[in-house]
Design an enzyme around this catalytic site. Structure first.
Site, short mmCIF file in Angstrom:
data_model
loop_
_atom_site.label_atom_id
_atom_site.label_comp_id
_atom_site.label_asym_id
_atom_site.label_seq_id
_atom_site.Cartn_x
_atom_site.Cartn_y
_atom_site.Cartn_z
N TYR A 164 0.84 -1.20 0.00
CA TYR A 164 0.00 0.00 0.00
C TYR A 164 0.88 1.25 0.00
O TYR A 164 2.06 1.22 0.34
CB TYR A 164 -0.93 -0.03 1.22
N THR B 123 1.43 3.79 1.82
CA THR B 123 2.14 4.29 3.00
C THR B 123 3.19 3.34 3.53
O THR B 123 3.91 3.68 4.48
CB THR B 123 1.14 4.57 4.13
N LYS B 124 3.30 2.14 2.96
CA LYS B 124 4.19 1.13 3.53
C LYS B 124 5.67 1.44 3.24
O LYS B 124 6.00 2.26 2.41
CB LYS B 124 3.83 -0.26 3.00
N ASN B 125 6.57 0.75 3.94
CA ASN B 125 8.01 0.99 3.80
C ASN B 125 8.49 0.78 2.37
O ASN B 125 9.47 1.38 1.94
CB ASN B 125 8.80 0.11 4.75
#
Length: 366
Positions: A176, A178-180
């Site tokens: 997604y 916002t993930k790292n």
């Protein structure tokens, strides 16, 4: 505004996407395979990675591939994004919640007491990028013949005792925005079982064993070639980005005052700081408003326990049995910690928080 998340999009990502667009093959192409090979190699102790359309799809397919279905129970955490438990329901099984400890991860010491003859799997979550007690959970799963499905959606690259997130059992990752590491949307399932990987690939494409021939019920859970290309480019910079997150977290832990700070991991590599989450015993909403006034975004992950949500209340759940999860839901607040933060951003966040905690004004009125 200093945002809670800021995806790393550079020339590598742009060039990778343009190459896919120019190729004319937007799905079921070489980028998906390259991503799967590279991600499995990065996890290092898994032979296979299967790319899918989202982290939610990864959870759903992992449960299905392990045979979880009607009449089964799956032990999981009451403190997570709802997809964790919702996908258990989607298989026809029943989530069984076990309370968490202070870092937000499932309390491994309570898990064995929740196992019944109907238990089919354990589904812990590596909350905020911090690995949960996977060695203990692995041992429990092995003793009782249970599948271990690790929700590592927030933990790309985290490592404990020389083992990466996603290598302790069947790993489920989100890509997604916002993930790292991100593909905008997307997910990955990791496994060391070639037969399980084969079934996962079948399930992600309508259960097909050949073109237009379905052997079982499946879904359209395929990742796009654009998404795979983005994720592959992101993977190349993941280790460096995670180190920057760790440095930012270390800065906060040294400078912030008047709050309950996140506990340090047993090993530095066991946390990739997807979120830097503090606890505010009194006045959390007021602190969030104070930060917003100063141009700093903060987010409550998560404001409700899963058993307290309307869906689960209607199913007869009650969150009274999960006091630690309830307390966290009332107190947690995540601050920006992503690699795009400048030194000035970090200082601004610290000054704003410390200004609020040092103020003598009543917390409720702030």
């Amino acid at each position: 505004m200093i945002r809670i998340a800021e995806p790393r999009i550079g020339d590598s990502e742009r060039n990778a996407v343009l190459a896919v667009l120019e190729s004319g093959q937007l799905t079921n192409g070489p980028m998906t395979k390259q991503l799967e090979v590279a991600f499995a190699r990065d996890v290092s102790l898994t032979a296979e990675a299967v790319a899918v359309s989202s982290g939610t799809a990864a959870l759903h397919l992992a449960l299905l591939a392990h045979g979880v279905g009607i009449g089964d129970e799956v032990i999981t955490t009451p403190f997570s994004f709802q997809a964790t438990a919702n996908m258990i329901l989607a298989t026809g099984a029943r989530p069984v919640f076990v309370d968490v400890i202070g870092d937000g991860n499932i309390d491994a010491s309570q898990v064995e007491g929740a196992i019944t003859s109907s238990t089919k799997a354990l589904l812990p979550v590596d909350l905020y990028g911090r690995l949960c007690n996977l060695p203990a959970l692995t041992a429990i799963a092995e003793r009782h013949g249970l599948a271990l499905i690790e929700d590592a959606a927030q933990a790309h690259g985290a490592e404990l005792g020389g083992r990466r997130a996603g290598s302790f059992g069947t790993g489920c990752f989100s890509l997604y925005a916002t993930k790292n590491m991100t593909a905008g949307e997307g997910g990955l399932v990791t496994t060391n079982d070639p037969a399980l990987a084969e079934r996962l690939r079948r399930l992600r494409s309508h259960g097909e064993i050949d073109r237009y021939e379905s052997a079982e019920l499946g879904y359209n859970y395929r990742i796009t070639e654009v998404g795979a290309a983005l994720a592959l480019a992101q993977l190349e910079g993941l280790a460096e980005a995670n180190e920057t997150r760790r440095r930012n977290a270390t800065y906060f832990s040294a400078k912030l005052r008047g709050l309950t700070l996140p506990p340090e991991p047993l090993q530095p590599a066991a946390h990739v700081w997807h979120q830097y989450t503090v606890r505010v015993a009194e006045g959390r909403d007021a602190l969030q408003a104070h930060l917003r006034e100063r141009g700093i975004q903060s987010v409550v992950y998560y404001p409700h326990t899963l058993p307290s949500q309307a869906l689960y209340l209607e199913l007869g759940y009650d969150d009274a049995a999960y006091p630690v999860a309830r307390l966290l839901a009332a107190e947690v607040l995540s601050l920006p910690v992503h690699p795009a933060l400048s030194e000035a951003d970090l200082q601004t966040i610290v000054e704003a928080v410390n200004e609020w905690t040092a103020s003598p004004a009543p917390r409720a009125s702030r």
